[in-house]
Design an enzyme around this catalytic site. Structure first.
Site, PDB file in Angstrom:
ATOM      1  N   ALA A   4       0.819  -1.222   0.000  1.00  0.00           N
ATOM      2  CA  ALA A   4       0.000   0.000   0.000  1.00  0.00           C
ATOM      3  C   ALA A   4       0.848   1.265   0.000  1.00  0.00           C
ATOM      4  O   ALA A   4       0.401   2.317  -0.474  1.00  0.00           O
ATOM      5  CB  ALA A   4      -0.941  -0.023   1.205  1.00  0.00           C
ATOM      6  N   HIS A  51       3.716   1.769  -1.718  1.00  0.00           N
ATOM      7  CA  HIS A  51       4.016   2.064  -3.124  1.00  0.00           C
ATOM      8  C   HIS A  51       2.786   2.621  -3.846  1.00  0.00           C
ATOM      9  O   HIS A  51       2.873   3.580  -4.612  1.00  0.00           O
ATOM     10  CB  HIS A  51       4.444   0.781  -3.861  1.00  0.00           C
ATOM     11  CG  HIS A  51       5.694   0.139  -3.357  1.00  0.00           C
ATOM     12  ND1 HIS A  51       5.685  -1.064  -2.685  1.00  0.00           N
ATOM     13  CD2 HIS A  51       6.990   0.527  -3.438  1.00  0.00           C
ATOM     14  CE1 HIS A  51       6.940  -1.398  -2.391  1.00  0.00           C
ATOM     15  NE2 HIS A  51       7.748  -0.444  -2.817  1.00  0.00           N
TER      16      HIS A  51
END
Lengths: 289, 289
Positions: free
Chosen positions: A37, A39
């Protein structure tokens, strides 16, 4: 529009330049894959700011040292690409190692002190590898903005130093650390944290919380804030702290004495065989999470 | 059109990008000033190939070592600019040292073996300084082509290595060495060669001629060609040779045994207090000049 997938640098560059020549802005999110999450929050930040967003997935061997986890670093290319597509990413570059480092490649970027302390003292070639691959990627995808996570704080310092020193025409954006519900900073290496290690890994976050708690309560003495973090590590002897420091925000210079400006608390520790890092900008108002 | 003069990197970059966005090609000639006919031949080569040509004049401190001639390096800015204008150059960038290296600048490019042998063995930080400033200039003036002289052969190898390894979108052009009527390679440092030193300086060219003469006569043994150069230096004991080598063309790897491919003879020597270098691509057909 489906995600465009590149393995060739010239094709990525042509795609990027064509978008920019058409007056569109492009945001780039360099990653080593094993997307989480954190990234995806970078990709969403790029989407919010730019007309088009590109990501790169490349497990960069030059930023791993001997004995580090290059071989076992998690790789899930097809799943990563599906995640990028669902986050609205427009293009992804997934080069082979020999595309980025063909035979005879020898040039390295050295960023000086920003890359030689803290993580750089423990991983001596790490930031040279980071700076080198980031510059290469920015040359192949000459975007308007590049997105990095606050989680890798020293990396953000190094990337900013490198782009400033080398006159690289990019604006670097730093996005907040994304955390698991219990506070563990998202990291591709969290997959290594099985069983008891997963609980012990929270020690880093708890140490930062202790510093933040004391800071919010008015403590401004660097040594006492550091001791607050050390006390948390002392309470979890299975976890091996590597550093727990207070840094002037924006750099890697340690803060001593009474803190006057924005300060980042940064920690590194080994949890079983896994090295973890975390950091937090100390906030006067914010109560501990 | 009169020459446009920039001291600010952003203005140079805007000028370059505007030309390129208009579909024009731009050729860049980086120099340290003290311009001679060799530099002007690069500007003319750029003019012949590109719609617009830019030059830079910057005595780059990071490519000088301790005890080298940074302080006394010849500087003739107004004369240089007049020469550039007469050669048809369209823009010149003459930044201050603090523009290129503001306080806190720390990033250096290391090119590996190509920068550590020959000149790099004698001047250990030289090619790191060269690679760093060239990359900075290419980022500030993102031209289509960059022009360098064959005279600084190892520099051409280093620049090509750097641009290839870092995916810098430039085509590097190498132009022939320009010589004085008696064969001395043009160099800004030739102003140091007063009186007897000027005559002794020809020893480098004579050594290369000896290798070329033997090569044209059919000699292909590297050791014998090297000895032909050494014999010339031995005949001029006031000149202190530093190396006289045969290199595979395009790189800095020494050629041994029987030569099969294109070969560069390269020499360095001290003439009084002045270090000089020269080189020549050996040619099967060409008689000695």
């Amino acid at each position: 529009m489906p995600l465009v997938r590149f393995t060739d640098g010239d094709a990525l560059r042509a795609w990027t330049l064509a978008r920019r020549a058409a007056g569109q802005t492009v945001g780039l999110t360099p990653t080593m894959g094993a997307l989480h999450a954190g990234h995806l929050s970078l990709v969403r930040a790029a989407r919010a700011e730019c007309d088009l967003t590109a990501a790169t997935i490349f497990v960069n061997p030059t930023q791993f040292g001997p004995g580090e986890d290059l071989d076992r670093y998690p790789r899930n290319l097809e799943q990563d690409i599906a995640l990028l597509e669902s986050a609205g990413c427009d293009a992804v570059f997934c080069p082979a190692v020999e595309t980025m480092y063909p035979p005879g490649a020898a040039t390295r970027i050295e960023v000086g002190p920003a890359g030689s302390v803290l993580e750089g003292a423990i991983r001596p070639t790490h930031f040279s590898g980071v700076a080198t691959i980031v510059l290469k990627l920015l040359n192949l995808a000459p975007a308007n903005y590049a997105y990095f996570g606050q989680k890798d704080y020293q990396q953000t310092v190094v990337v900013r130093q490198m782009t400033r020193d080398l006159n690289v025409p990019i604006e670097v954006r730093i996005c907040p650390t994304v955390r698991e519900p219990d506070g563990l900073a998202m990291s591709s290496r969290n997959v290594y944290l099985q069983g008891e290690y997963r609980r012990q890994a929270l020690t880093l976050h708890h140490a930062l919380q202790a510093a933040q708690h004391a800071y919010a309560a008015g403590e401004r003495n660097a040594a006492r804030l550091r001791r607050a973090m050390e006390a948390v590590f002392a309470g979890e002897p299975q976890v091996e702290p590597q550093y727990a420091v207070l840094l002037h925000d924006g750099g890697v210079e340690e803060a001593h004495g009474e803190l006057t400006g924005p300060t980042v608390a940064a920690v590194a520790a080994k949890v079983g065989p896994t090295r973890l890092i975390d950091n937090q900008l100390l906030s006067p108002g914010e109560p501990p999470a």
